[in-house]
Structure formats: C-alpha cells, structure tokens
Design a protein around this motif. Structure first.
Motif, PDB file in Angstrom:
ATOM      1  N   GLU A 178       0.823  -1.191   0.000  1.00 41.31           N
ATOM      2  CA  GLU A 178       0.000   0.000   0.000  1.00 41.31           C
ATOM      3  C   GLU A 178       0.877   1.268   0.000  1.00 41.31           C
ATOM      4  N   PRO A 179       0.362   2.396  -0.513  1.00 38.29           N
ATOM      5  CA  PRO A 179       1.149   3.640  -0.533  1.00 38.29           C
ATOM      6  C   PRO A 179       1.610   4.100   0.844  1.00 38.29           C
ATOM      7  N   ASP A 180       0.778   3.859   1.892  1.00 40.43           N
ATOM      8  CA  ASP A 180       1.198   4.305   3.212  1.00 40.43           C
ATOM      9  C   ASP A 180       2.406   3.523   3.715  1.00 40.43           C
ATOM     10  N   ALA A 181       2.643   2.322   3.181  1.00 40.50           N
ATOM     11  CA  ALA A 181       3.843   1.560   3.550  1.00 40.50           C
ATOM     12  C   ALA A 181       5.093   2.296   3.073  1.00 40.50           C
ATOM     13  N   TYR A 182       5.017   2.885   1.888  1.00 33.94           N
ATOM     14  CA  TYR A 182       6.159   3.658   1.392  1.00 33.94           C
ATOM     15  C   TYR A 182       6.425   4.859   2.303  1.00 33.94           C
ATOM     16  N   GLY A 183       5.371   5.533   2.777  1.00 30.92           N
ATOM     17  CA  GLY A 183       5.559   6.670   3.661  1.00 30.92           C
ATOM     18  C   GLY A 183       6.321   6.298   4.922  1.00 30.92           C
ATOM     19  N   VAL A 184       5.987   5.126   5.478  1.00 33.27           N
ATOM     20  CA  VAL A 184       6.688   4.667   6.682  1.00 33.27           C
ATOM     21  C   VAL A 184       8.137   4.322   6.363  1.00 33.27           C
ATOM     22  N   VAL A 185       8.370   3.651   5.231  1.00 28.32           N
ATOM     23  CA  VAL A 185       9.718   3.211   4.874  1.00 28.32           C
ATOM     24  C   VAL A 185      10.626   4.404   4.611  1.00 28.32           C
ATOM     25  N   ILE A 186      10.160   5.367   3.831  1.00 23.97           N
ATOM     26  CA  ILE A 186      11.026   6.491   3.491  1.00 23.97           C
ATOM     27  C   ILE A 186      11.233   7.404   4.687  1.00 23.97           C
ATOM     28  N   ALA A 187      10.306   7.385   5.661  1.00 27.73           N
ATOM     29  CA  ALA A 187      10.497   8.183   6.877  1.00 27.73           C
ATOM     30  C   ALA A 187      11.697   7.692   7.673  1.00 27.73           C
ATOM     31  N   VAL A 188      12.084   6.430   7.466  1.00 29.50           N
ATOM     32  CA  VAL A 188      13.267   5.887   8.142  1.00 29.50           C
ATOM     33  C   VAL A 188      14.497   6.723   7.814  1.00 29.50           C
ATOM     34  N   ASN A 189      14.567   7.228   6.583  1.00 31.03           N
ATOM     35  CA  ASN A 189      15.712   8.052   6.175  1.00 31.03           C
ATOM     36  C   ASN A 189      15.871   9.255   7.103  1.00 31.03           C
ATOM     37  N   GLY A 190      14.812  10.021   7.314  1.00 30.29           N
ATOM     38  CA  GLY A 190      14.891  11.190   8.177  1.00 30.29           C
ATOM     39  C   GLY A 190      15.136  10.843   9.624  1.00 30.29           C
ATOM     40  N   VAL A 191      14.500   9.758  10.093  1.00 29.91           N
ATOM     41  CA  VAL A 191      14.666   9.351  11.492  1.00 29.91           C
ATOM     42  C   VAL A 191      16.120   8.982  11.772  1.00 29.91           C
TER      43      VAL A 191
END
Length: 443
Positions: A247-260
C-alpha cells in the motif's frame, strides 16, 4: 557541537527555519494531482523542472557569492524562493505552475553555494567536515518537522501550507540579513600588487576554469555518479513497492526511516568519522549506497525495504559532509562560491537524471535491473574514489607543498636581501660623519 563560531550557528538556525517550513516540495506532487487534478506524468515533469532549475541556479549562485557577496546572494535567493512559494498558492495554470517551479529551483539552488562558501570562510579546515555535517543535520531535522507538521496540518489546505512556506523562507532571509556577517574574503588595498593579482584571478576564473582543475573535476564526476544513485530511491522505491503489492502508506513509513536515522544518528556518525581520511570515507559511503540500493532488488516486505533505506542513509550521512569539506579544501579562497556552485550543479543534474532513468527502467526491463544497475554505479564510484581521487588529492597536496616551499624560499630570500640592505645602510650611516668631519687645526 562546541568550538564553532557564532556566525555558523546563525547560519545553522536559518537552515533549520527554512527547512521547517519547506512544504512546497514535500506536498507538491499531491497538490498537483489531488487538488488541481493534473496527471501523475505532469507532476513528475514539474518535479524534474525543479531539478533543471537547480542545474542553472547552482553555478549562478556560486558566481554571485564570489563577486557580489555571500550574504546578499543568500538573502536574494531566499526572498525569490519565498515569492515562488507564495505564487504557487494562487497560480493554477499548466504553464504557470511549471514556470514558477522552474524559477523556484533556480532560486533555491542559488543559495546553497553561498552557504557552503560561508561555512568554509568561517570554520577552520579541521572543523569543516563537522560543520557541514551539523548544517546537513539541521536541514534534515527541519525536513522531518515539515513532513510531520505539514501532514498534520493538511486540513488547512495546500495553499495555506505554501503561504507558511513563503513566510518561513522570508524569515530565513531576515535572519541572514540581520545576524549573519559577510564572510567573503576581503580584497587587499587598492593599487597593491596583491590586489591587482586578486582582481586578475577573479576576472580569469569561470565555471569552465573550475572544471579544468583536475582533482576537483574528478571529485565532481564521481559525486555525479553517487548523487544519481542517491536520487533513484525517491522515485524508484515507491514504484517498486507498488509492484510488490504494498500500500502507498507503507512507502511513507519506509522512506520516513531516512529522516529518522539522520536526525537520530548524524552526530554519532560525525564522532566516528571525525579523524578518518576523506578518500576512505567517500569510498565507504559509495559502497554503502551500492549495497543499500542493490539489496532493494531482494526486498519484498516493508521491513526489508526499511533495512535497505538504513544502509544507504548511513552512506548519505558520511558522504554529504565529507564531499562538501573536500570541495572547500580544493577551492581557492576567492573562488569558493564557484567551486561549491559546480558541485551543487552535479547534485541537481543527478536529481534530474535519476527520475527519468528510474521511470524508464522500471516500466521496461523492470525494478531488479534498476537496483542492480545502482549497485554497479555505486561500486564504480567507490573504485574511482579509491584510485582516481587518491591520486588526484596526492597531486594536489604535492602542488600545495611545492607552492608553500617556493613561498618559504621567496620569504627567506627577501629576508636576506632586507638584512643586506639594512647592513649597507648602517655602514653608510657610520661612514657619513667620518667623511664630513673637518680636519682639526693645531694650536
């Protein structure tokens, strides 16, 4: 975080303020597709136009920061970017949006060479990598705040967010104008030989002259490979995850790892890499990009995709400040803006190439080919850093040592001549009264 000059922290604060309100780029594609009803193809084209504007803006900003000054270049660029963000709240036509985003790319990227040159002007060489890393940390911290705050405030409307972006960017310009001193190296006194030589240098040097600098040209070309690989996941990763049925929201969580990861561990990475060789760090960071992006071909779940993001994010944290410090090291003081501008152009060019190539490869040969290709390019860059850059920096160091030795010899020769002239003057002064003395008349 200690030991850096106050001017650096005002620059750091302006970066944090600017990125905290950076809502345009974060939500631009959603605004174009959901609010204005444009196609995804058009949204991708507009994002690419922003990168195209940066290709022109980076060398322009570098030239202006050397000739006009760091502070006026930053203030003008920030105000122009603020005007663009405000305009996007009202411009809705196809051509109007494209032109505004293109000009925003020029304005936003014109500021970065001035920032890089200002850090090099203010901070001693042994602290520059740490200073660039701290400024990059502020950039990502602000971006994370913008992503979270913008997502929470999306009910206010995209146009409101764009106006807030404009206000934050204008506040950034105000901080620079009021608190940041001008750091461009001052020219020698008018009429002096060094002033004439400096003016001749500034007139001679151009962007082509910068690219004729062999060691720096090597650094730019290798960085182009790395930043192209770095830019691919921002387009290729959501498309790959969609093909895996996520799902698209899975990408949001994954790419947020970069900033975290950057916000949480950049200071630790600074401490670990503090005493390491720049060539070794750039080589290792390229390998991390190669491994992280290449392993994406093997991922199939959000957790595994997140693991690949962690790997190439560590490479990003090592590469960006090290590359900026290497650029500052190779640049003459009077051309720091131009050198930073050419390096910024390589980042913009990579950001322009990557979306086009990623979309073409995924729709044709497939995602696995894209990620394996990234692994090959990243490994090639690592080999280039280990072999070509080491040789280039050795040649540059030898040239610097030769110049320093020649300067020492010239100074010693000048000191000998000055001592001889002083001795001659003393002898002449002692002999003068003896010649002028009249003969005594006997009684």
């Amino acid at each position: 975080m200690s030991g850096l000059p106050p001017g650096f922290w005002w620059l750091w604060t302006s970066t944090l303020v600017n990125r905290t309100g950076a809502f345009v780029l974060t939500f631009l594609s959603l605004y174009l597709t959901q609010e204005l009803g444009f196609s995804a193809w058009y949204a991708g084209l507009v994002v690419a136009l922003h990168g195209l504007g940066g290709i022109a803006g980076a060398p322009l900003g570098g030239m202006l920061s050397d000739r006009w000054g760091r502070r006026p270049t930053m203030v003008t660029g920030h105000l122009a970017a603020a005007a663009g963000a405000a305009a996007l709240a009202f411009v809705t036509s196809t051509w109007g949006v494209a032109v505004v985003v293109l000009l925003m790319g020029v304005a936003m990227q014109s500021v970065r060479p001035a920032i890089g040159a200002t850090i090099a002007d203010q901070v001693p060489e042994h602290d520059r990598r740490r200073a660039y890393a701290l400024n990059y940390w502020a950039l990502n911290l602000g971006f994370a705040i913008a992503a979270i705050g913008g997502g929470a405030a999306i009910f206010l409307g995209y146009r409101t967010l764009f106006l807030v972006d404009a206000a934050a960017t204008a506040l950034c310009a105000l901080i620079v104008f009021l608190r940041l001193p001008e750091t461009r190296p001052t020219a020698p006194a008018a009429g002096s030989a060094s002033a004439k030589e400096g003016a001749a240098d500034e007139q001679r040097i151009s962007m082509l002259d910068v690219l004729r600098d062999g060691p720096f040209r090597t650094l730019v070309l290798l960085n182009l490979l790395v930043c192209t690989v770095f830019s691919v996941p921002w387009v290729g990763l959501p498309l790959t995850m969609a093909q895996e049925g996520l799902e698209p929201d899975a990408y949001g969580v994954v790419i947020a790892v970069n900033g975290v990861v950057i916000v949480g561990f950049q200071l630790l990475v600074n401490k670990v890499t503090e005493k390491r060789s720049p060539v070794a760090l750039l080589t290792v960071s390229s390998l991390l990009f190669a491994v992280g992006t290449g392993a994406t071909a093997l991922a199939g779940t959000p957790l595994l995709f997140a693991a690949t993001v962690v790997v190439w994010t560590i490479g990003e944290m090592v590469h960006v400040p090290t590359n900026a410090a290497a650029t500052a090291r190779l640049a003459p003081a009077h051309a720091r803006g131009r050198y930073q501008g050419v390096m910024g152009m390589s980042w913009s060019l990579g950001g322009f190439i990557a979306p086009i190539v990623a979309g073409w490869v995924i729709s044709g040969p497939g995602p696995d080919v894209l990620w394996l290709g990234c692994a090959v390019v990243g490994t090639t860059a690592a080999a280039g850093y280990a072999l070509l850059l080491r040789r280039a920096l050795a040649a540059e160091a030898a040239a610097v040592e030769a110049a320093e030795a020649a300067a020492v010899e010239a100074a010693e020769a000048a000191a000998v001549e000055a001592a001889a002239a002083t001795e001659a003057a003393r002898v002449a002064e002692a002999a003068g009264p003896a010649r002028d003395r009249k003969p005594e008349v006997s009684a």
